[in-house]
Scaffold this active site. Structure first.
Site, PDB file in Angstrom:
ATOM      1  N   GLU B  59       4.236   8.797   2.801  1.00 26.89           N
ATOM      2  CA  GLU B  59       5.031   8.712   1.571  1.00 26.89           C
ATOM      3  C   GLU B  59       5.588  10.059   1.119  1.00 26.89           C
ATOM      4  O   GLU B  59       6.644  10.114   0.486  1.00 26.89           O
ATOM      5  CB  GLU B  59       4.200   8.096   0.443  1.00 26.89           C
ATOM      6  CG  GLU B  59       3.855   6.622   0.645  1.00 26.89           C
ATOM      7  CD  GLU B  59       2.719   6.408   1.632  1.00 26.89           C
ATOM      8  OE1 GLU B  59       1.981   7.371   1.952  1.00 26.89           O
ATOM      9  OE2 GLU B  59       2.553   5.255   2.101  1.00 26.89           O
ATOM     10  N   PHE B  84       1.474   4.017  -4.045  1.00 26.48           N
ATOM     11  CA  PHE B  84       1.812   5.093  -3.100  1.00 26.48           C
ATOM     12  C   PHE B  84       3.033   5.892  -3.562  1.00 26.48           C
ATOM     13  O   PHE B  84       3.163   7.065  -3.258  1.00 26.48           O
ATOM     14  CB  PHE B  84       2.095   4.518  -1.712  1.00 26.48           C
ATOM     15  CG  PHE B  84       1.000   3.626  -1.188  1.00 26.48           C
ATOM     16  CD1 PHE B  84      -0.321   4.038  -1.228  1.00 26.48           C
ATOM     17  CD2 PHE B  84       1.286   2.383  -0.652  1.00 26.48           C
ATOM     18  CE1 PHE B  84      -1.341   3.221  -0.753  1.00 26.48           C
ATOM     19  CE2 PHE B  84       0.276   1.563  -0.174  1.00 26.48           C
ATOM     20  CZ  PHE B  84      -1.034   1.977  -0.223  1.00 26.48           C
TER      21      PHE B  84
END
Lengths: 248, 316
Positions: B59, B84
């Site tokens: 991410e 995330f």
């Protein structure tokens, strides 16, 4: 249009000396900043900006076809600002405003301040991802420019750098060059969390081509615009480079 | 304009809307971190493979790549789950997108405890608080799939950073195609003069059910969908305070740092009235999404209780 005149090694060394003097003046005036990491990347920056590697035009900093240079080690601003001023992006007089209220020259880089700064940095590890985005956009647009990203060894401690290295290999990006200023010094002292063999192995980092021992001459093949199909280039400044440079 | 009986997940809007916008000629690109099927961004990738970039489970790199694409002139969408994005990469969102104000649109699904069976680790109850702490971000929490599609379009057509929170479960579709989302405008779903209930996301339909319940007791409840958290429709908030004299905020998010905080700050500086705050106060757990709404007391009955409370505290 950018200049294409090739400077001599002697010219580059003289430029590097001026930049080093600026680094000391700026950090002394500010009584803060990061002189060591700035001095260590000076030769690399001078080679990139003045050694015929980067296609850029300081008079037209947003020239769409310029090569992008992303400076991930955003704490080493004294070197970066001094090189940008030397290249003509802004007046050298402004260098001594570094880190003061009202100056464009913040302690860590802010995108567009001054023009020529392609990315905000200062939190390590972010430059290679950003560079990958720029490189992928160039590929989508069938634009011929290259992207160069200069990283510190501290940058290479950050997991994000390796996320970006893996994704670059996955996408077979071949218009991206990562340059690591491998100076073995970090905030808390001499360290070697990041290990390169420094012997020019290929594919030391999966999917990348590794070149090491890069010098201020700017004539290293790793800087070339061509290169193997489907691989980014990783250039590492090897320890001990300064002495070999001085002996030239 | 308002309909019922049909259900859809708000996350389902992403892929189809990006396809439509790309066909209309917008230079949209999408980046996803191994959750493209869940976020539905993969649907865009099927139609426009050259403009869909996957980065693996990474991410931080997702955000950096999106920022680079935006710096090169693209309208860059990045998608993942809200735990995330921004949870796993907050510093990247702050440095690479928020500070330079780049044209990146984060679309994060699986917001709130309604994420369900996956449990606490997957249920973002803090994402809005994180995103509202970044001054350059506009933050949208659409109530249904129709509004989500329009919010995505608004994000694509307005330069700068956006965060859009979507959800996992199929929830009632509130709006029909005649609805028009407006950035910075609350949407009045039900007029009323005794109290205002303002809600976001999945809680909008729960707020409507509460208003129905209260109507049976003779309480005339105004219902505002506050999908546009930033910019916030301060005019609508202050009108609600002045005209109804009490406000209850409702969100599937931690009670601090989200809708309740924004509305109370607005009210406190100009038109103080009794307020109550419905939201989550602890981390989630596994269960079906509607069971979890009951477990965490995010129900029409709870809202009605809070409404009676604020009305009792009204002076005069």
């Amino acid at each position: 249009m950018p200049s294409t005149e090739a400077p001599t090694t002697h010219d580059l060394q003289a430029t590097a000396r001026r930049v080093r003097r600026d680094i000391i003046r700026m950090t002394a005036a500010a009584q803060s900043g990061h002189p060591a990491g700035s001095l260590s990347c000076t030769d690399l920056l001078v080679a990139v900006y003045f050694g015929g590697i980067l296609r850029h035009d300081p008079a037209n900093p947003f020239w769409p076809e310029r090569d992008r240079f992303v400076f991930s080690k955003g704490h080493a601003t004294p070197a970066y600002y001094a090189v940008l001023a030397e290249a003509g992006y802004f007046p050298t007089d402004e260098l001594l405003t570094f880190r003061t209220l009202g100056s464009r020259l913040q302690g860590h880089t802010v995108m567009g301040n001054p023009p020529g700064v392609e990315m905000s940095a200062g939190a390590l590890g972010m430059g290679l991802s950003f560079s990958l985005g720029l490189a992928l956009a160039a590929r989508m647009d069938r634009a011929p420019h290259r992207v160069y990203c200069m990283l510190s060894d501290g940058d290479c401690n950050e997991g994000q750098t390796w996320e970006a290295a893996m994704a670059s290999a996955h996408h077979r990006v071949d218009n991206l060059t990562a340059i690591v200023d491998y100076n073995h010094i970090q905030n808390d002292g001499f360290s070697d969390y990041t290990r390169y063999s420094g012997d020019g192995d290929r594919d030391r980092v999966g999917g990348w081509v590794l070149d090491s021992g890069y010098t201020v001459k700017g004539a290293h093949p790793g800087a070339g615009r061509g290169g193997p199909q489907g691989a980014g280039r990783l250039m590492v400044r090897a320890k001990g480079l300064d002495s070999s440079l001085r002996s030239e | 304009m308002v309909q019922a009986a049909k259900t859809a997940a708000t996350r389902e809007a992403l892929g189809p809307t990006l396809v439509r916008l790309a066909r209309e000629g917008l230079d949209v690109v999408a980046v996803d971190a191994d959750l493209g099927v869940s976020t539905t961004a993969a649907g865009f990738g099927k139609e426009f493979p050259d403009r869909f970039i996957t980065v693996g489970v990474a991410e931080q790199n997702l955000v950096g790549v999106a920022a680079g694409l935006a710096a090169a002139g693209k309208i860059a969408f990045a998608s993942s789950f809200a735990v995330f994005l921004p949870g796993h990469c907050f510093d990247q969102v702050r440095m690479a997108i928020a500070q330079p104000g780049l044209n990146v649109k984060l679309v994060a699904s699986h917001g709130g405890v309604v994420t369900g069976e996956d449990g606490a680790s997957a249920q973002a109850i803090e994402d809005l608080s994180l995103m509202l702490s970044l001054p350059t971000f506009r933050v949208i929490v659409p109530a249904d799939v129709v509004e989500t599609a329009q919010a995505i379009e608004a994000a694509a057509r307005n330069y700068g950073p956006f965060y859009i929170r979507t959800g996992r479960p199929k929830v009632p579709v509130i709006y029909d195609d005649s609805y028009r989302f407006e950035l910075g405008k609350a949407h009045l779903l039900r007029p009323g003069s005794d109290v205002t209930v303002t809600a976001i996301g999945v809680m909008v339909h729960v707020a409507l059910a509460a208003a129905e319940l209260l109507a049976g007791e003779g309480i005339d409840c105004r219902v505002l969908n506050m999908a546009s958290l930033r910019p916030l429709d301060e005019e609508a908030v202050l009108a609600a305070a002045a005209e109804t004299g009490a406000i209850v905020t409702v969100e599937d998010h931690y009670v601090h740092g989200g809708l309740g905080s924004l509305v109370s700050q607005t009210v406190a500086k100009a038109q103080p009235v009794p307020m109550a705050f419905v939201g989550t106060e602890r981390f989630g757990t596994s269960g079906k999404w509607d069971e979890l709404l009951r477990h965490f007391d995010l129900t029409p009955e709870r809202i009605a209780r809070e409404v009676r409370g604020v009305i009792a505290r009204k002076s005069g």
